[in-house]
Design a protein around this motif. Sequence first.
Motif, PDB file in Angstrom:
ATOM      1  N   MET A   1       0.843  -1.209   0.000  1.00 40.55           N
ATOM      2  CA  MET A   1       0.000   0.000   0.000  1.00 40.55           C
ATOM      3  C   MET A   1       0.874   1.254   0.000  1.00 40.55           C
ATOM      4  O   MET A   1       0.631   2.196  -0.748  1.00 40.55           O
ATOM      5  N   ALA A   2       1.868   1.248   0.867  1.00 35.81           N
ATOM      6  CA  ALA A   2       2.753   2.410   0.992  1.00 35.81           C
ATOM      7  C   ALA A   2       3.538   2.634  -0.300  1.00 35.81           C
ATOM      8  O   ALA A   2       3.694   3.777  -0.740  1.00 35.81           O
ATOM      9  N   ARG A   3       4.017   1.567  -0.917  1.00 37.79           N
ATOM     10  CA  ARG A   3       4.766   1.702  -2.178  1.00 37.79           C
ATOM     11  C   ARG A   3       3.884   2.245  -3.301  1.00 37.79           C
ATOM     12  O   ARG A   3       4.334   3.031  -4.123  1.00 37.79           O
ATOM     13  N   ASN A   4       2.625   1.815  -3.340  1.00 36.16           N
ATOM     14  CA  ASN A   4       1.711   2.312  -4.379  1.00 36.16           C
ATOM     15  C   ASN A   4       1.433   3.800  -4.198  1.00 36.16           C
ATOM     16  O   ASN A   4       1.199   4.509  -5.167  1.00 36.16           O
ATOM     17  N   ASP A   5       1.411   4.259  -2.955  1.00 42.45           N
ATOM     18  CA  ASP A   5       1.326   5.676  -2.592  1.00 42.45           C
ATOM     19  C   ASP A   5       0.198   6.440  -3.287  1.00 42.45           C
ATOM     20  O   ASP A   5       0.393   7.554  -3.771  1.00 42.45           O
ATOM     21  N   VAL A   6      -0.979   5.828  -3.337  1.00 38.92           N
ATOM     22  CA  VAL A   6      -2.154   6.508  -3.882  1.00 38.92           C
ATOM     23  C   VAL A   6      -3.381   6.018  -3.120  1.00 38.92           C
ATOM     24  O   VAL A   6      -3.456   4.852  -2.733  1.00 38.92           O
ATOM     25  N   TYR A   7      -4.306   6.932  -2.867  1.00 41.37           N
ATOM     26  CA  TYR A   7      -5.539   6.595  -2.165  1.00 41.37           C
ATOM     27  C   TYR A   7      -6.631   6.439  -3.213  1.00 41.37           C
ATOM     28  O   TYR A   7      -7.087   7.422  -3.795  1.00 41.37           O
ATOM     29  N   GLU A   8      -7.013   5.196  -3.472  1.00 40.78           N
ATOM     30  CA  GLU A   8      -8.013   4.913  -4.502  1.00 40.78           C
ATOM     31  C   GLU A   8      -9.370   4.719  -3.845  1.00 40.78           C
ATOM     32  O   GLU A   8      -9.483   4.029  -2.846  1.00 40.78           O
ATOM     33  N   ARG A   9     -10.394   5.338  -4.441  1.00 35.82           N
ATOM     34  CA  ARG A   9     -11.720   5.325  -3.834  1.00 35.82           C
ATOM     35  C   ARG A   9     -12.750   4.547  -4.635  1.00 35.82           C
ATOM     36  O   ARG A   9     -13.910   4.506  -4.273  1.00 35.82           O
ATOM     37  N   SER A  10     -12.346   3.964  -5.752  1.00 32.37           N
ATOM     38  CA  SER A  10     -13.288   3.147  -6.523  1.00 32.37           C
ATOM     39  C   SER A  10     -12.548   1.927  -7.058  1.00 32.37           C
ATOM     40  O   SER A  10     -11.332   1.947  -7.211  1.00 32.37           O
ATOM     41  N   TYR A  11     -13.297   0.872  -7.316  1.00 33.12           N
ATOM     42  CA  TYR A  11     -12.674  -0.377  -7.755  1.00 33.12           C
ATOM     43  C   TYR A  11     -12.219  -0.337  -9.208  1.00 33.12           C
ATOM     44  O   TYR A  11     -11.401  -1.136  -9.621  1.00 33.12           O
ATOM     45  N   SER A  12     -12.745   0.591  -9.996  1.00 35.83           N
ATOM     46  CA  SER A  12     -12.295   0.770 -11.379  1.00 35.83           C
ATOM     47  C   SER A  12     -11.569   2.103 -11.462  1.00 35.83           C
ATOM     48  O   SER A  12     -12.133   3.147 -11.147  1.00 35.83           O
ATOM     49  N   ILE A  13     -10.317   2.043 -11.896  1.00 35.79           N
ATOM     50  CA  ILE A  13      -9.462   3.228 -11.902  1.00 35.79           C
ATOM     51  C   ILE A  13      -8.964   3.499 -13.319  1.00 35.79           C
ATOM     52  O   ILE A  13      -8.594   2.580 -14.046  1.00 35.79           O
TER      53      ILE A  13
ATOM     54  N   SER B   1      -9.184   0.022 -15.015  1.00 37.65           N
ATOM     55  CA  SER B   1      -8.323  -0.993 -14.406  1.00 37.65           C
ATOM     56  C   SER B   1      -8.774  -1.276 -12.979  1.00 37.65           C
ATOM     57  O   SER B   1      -9.223  -0.375 -12.266  1.00 37.65           O
ATOM     58  N   TYR B   2      -8.620  -2.513 -12.562  1.00 34.45           N
ATOM     59  CA  TYR B   2      -9.027  -2.910 -11.214  1.00 34.45           C
ATOM     60  C   TYR B   2      -8.101  -2.275 -10.182  1.00 34.45           C
ATOM     61  O   TYR B   2      -6.883  -2.270 -10.345  1.00 34.45           O
ATOM     62  N   SER B   3      -8.660  -1.749  -9.117  1.00 31.47           N
ATOM     63  CA  SER B   3      -7.896  -1.070  -8.074  1.00 31.47           C
ATOM     64  C   SER B   3      -7.162  -2.066  -7.179  1.00 31.47           C
ATOM     65  O   SER B   3      -7.771  -2.773  -6.383  1.00 31.47           O
TER      66      SER B   3
ATOM     67  N   LEU C   1      -7.437   8.852  -6.355  1.00 28.03           N
ATOM     68  CA  LEU C   1      -8.030   8.446  -7.628  1.00 28.03           C
ATOM     69  C   LEU C   1      -9.408   7.862  -7.377  1.00 28.03           C
ATOM     70  O   LEU C   1      -9.600   7.089  -6.445  1.00 28.03           O
ATOM     71  N   TRP C   2     -10.368   8.246  -8.198  1.00 27.80           N
ATOM     72  CA  TRP C   2     -11.692   7.632  -8.191  1.00 27.80           C
ATOM     73  C   TRP C   2     -12.173   7.654  -9.632  1.00 27.80           C
ATOM     74  O   TRP C   2     -12.141   8.684 -10.290  1.00 27.80           O
ATOM     75  N   GLY C   3     -12.530   6.486 -10.115  1.00 30.28           N
ATOM     76  CA  GLY C   3     -12.896   6.382 -11.525  1.00 30.28           C
ATOM     77  C   GLY C   3     -11.739   6.839 -12.389  1.00 30.28           C
ATOM     78  O   GLY C   3     -10.605   6.418 -12.195  1.00 30.28           O
ATOM     79  N   CYS C   4     -12.021   7.729 -13.327  1.00 31.15           N
ATOM     80  CA  CYS C   4     -10.945   8.240 -14.183  1.00 31.15           C
ATOM     81  C   CYS C   4     -10.490   9.627 -13.739  1.00 31.15           C
ATOM     82  O   CYS C   4      -9.837  10.347 -14.483  1.00 31.15           O
ATOM     83  N   PHE C   5     -10.823  10.010 -12.518  1.00 30.30           N
ATOM     84  CA  PHE C   5     -10.436  11.312 -11.992  1.00 30.30           C
ATOM     85  C   PHE C   5      -9.357  11.168 -10.932  1.00 30.30           C
ATOM     86  O   PHE C   5      -9.311  10.180 -10.208  1.00 30.30           O
ATOM     87  N   GLY C   6      -8.535  12.178 -10.836  1.00 28.96           N
ATOM     88  CA  GLY C   6      -7.501  12.204  -9.818  1.00 28.96           C
ATOM     89  C   GLY C   6      -7.351  13.604  -9.267  1.00 28.96           C
ATOM     90  O   GLY C   6      -7.718  14.583  -9.916  1.00 28.96           O
ATOM     91  N   ASP C   7      -6.827  13.694  -8.068  1.00 30.69           N
ATOM     92  CA  ASP C   7      -6.653  14.990  -7.429  1.00 30.69           C
ATOM     93  C   ASP C   7      -5.696  14.820  -6.258  1.00 30.69           C
ATOM     94  O   ASP C   7      -5.342  13.702  -5.889  1.00 30.69           O
TER      95      ASP C   7
END
Length: 153
Positions: free
Chosen positions: A37-49, A54-56, A119-125
Motif C-alpha cells: 500500500m505504501a509503495r503504491n502511494d495513492v488513495y483509490e476510492r473506486s474499484y475501477s481506476i 483498471s481494477y484497483s 483516484l476515483w474512476g478516471c479522476f484524480g486529485d
Amino acid sequence: MKLSKILLLAIISTFIHLISFGQNNKDDTIKIVVGEMARNDVYERSYSIGYFGSYSKQLELFEKLKSIATEEQLLKLAEESKSAIVRLYAFQALKEKKTKIPESIARKFTNDNTEVTVLWGCFGDKKTVKALAFKTIIKQQNELLPSQASIEY
C-alpha cells in the motif's frame, strides 16, 4: 505414566507452536499488505481506476487489511504508520468496522495536512489527509466526532 506426560507436553507444545505460527503468518501478511500500500502511494476510492477501468489494487489490499488486521493493529497503523496512505486506509477500516476512534487519533487526523494523490474512476486529485478522513469518510457515513463538528476544510 511418565510417557503419557511427555506425550501430553509434546502435543501441547505442538499446538502452541501452530497457534503462534498462524499469528506470525498473519502478522507477516499484514506487513506485506501495508508495505505494498505504501509503495503504491495513492488513495483509490473506486474499484475501477483510470480511463480503461483498471481494477484497483489498493482497494484489494485495503479489503485484505480490513479482513485480517485486528482493531488494535488498525489503530496502531492509523496512528503510527509513516505512510499517509496506510494511515487513511487503516482509519477507513476502523470506521467501516464501527470502531470508536480514540481522541488522540482523531486529533492527529484533524491536524494532518499531508497531501496525497486520490483516484476515483478516471479522476484524480490531491487532497489532505485531514480532508479525506473527516470530510469524505466520516461525512459519508453521516457521522462526526463531537469535537470535530466545527472543523472547516
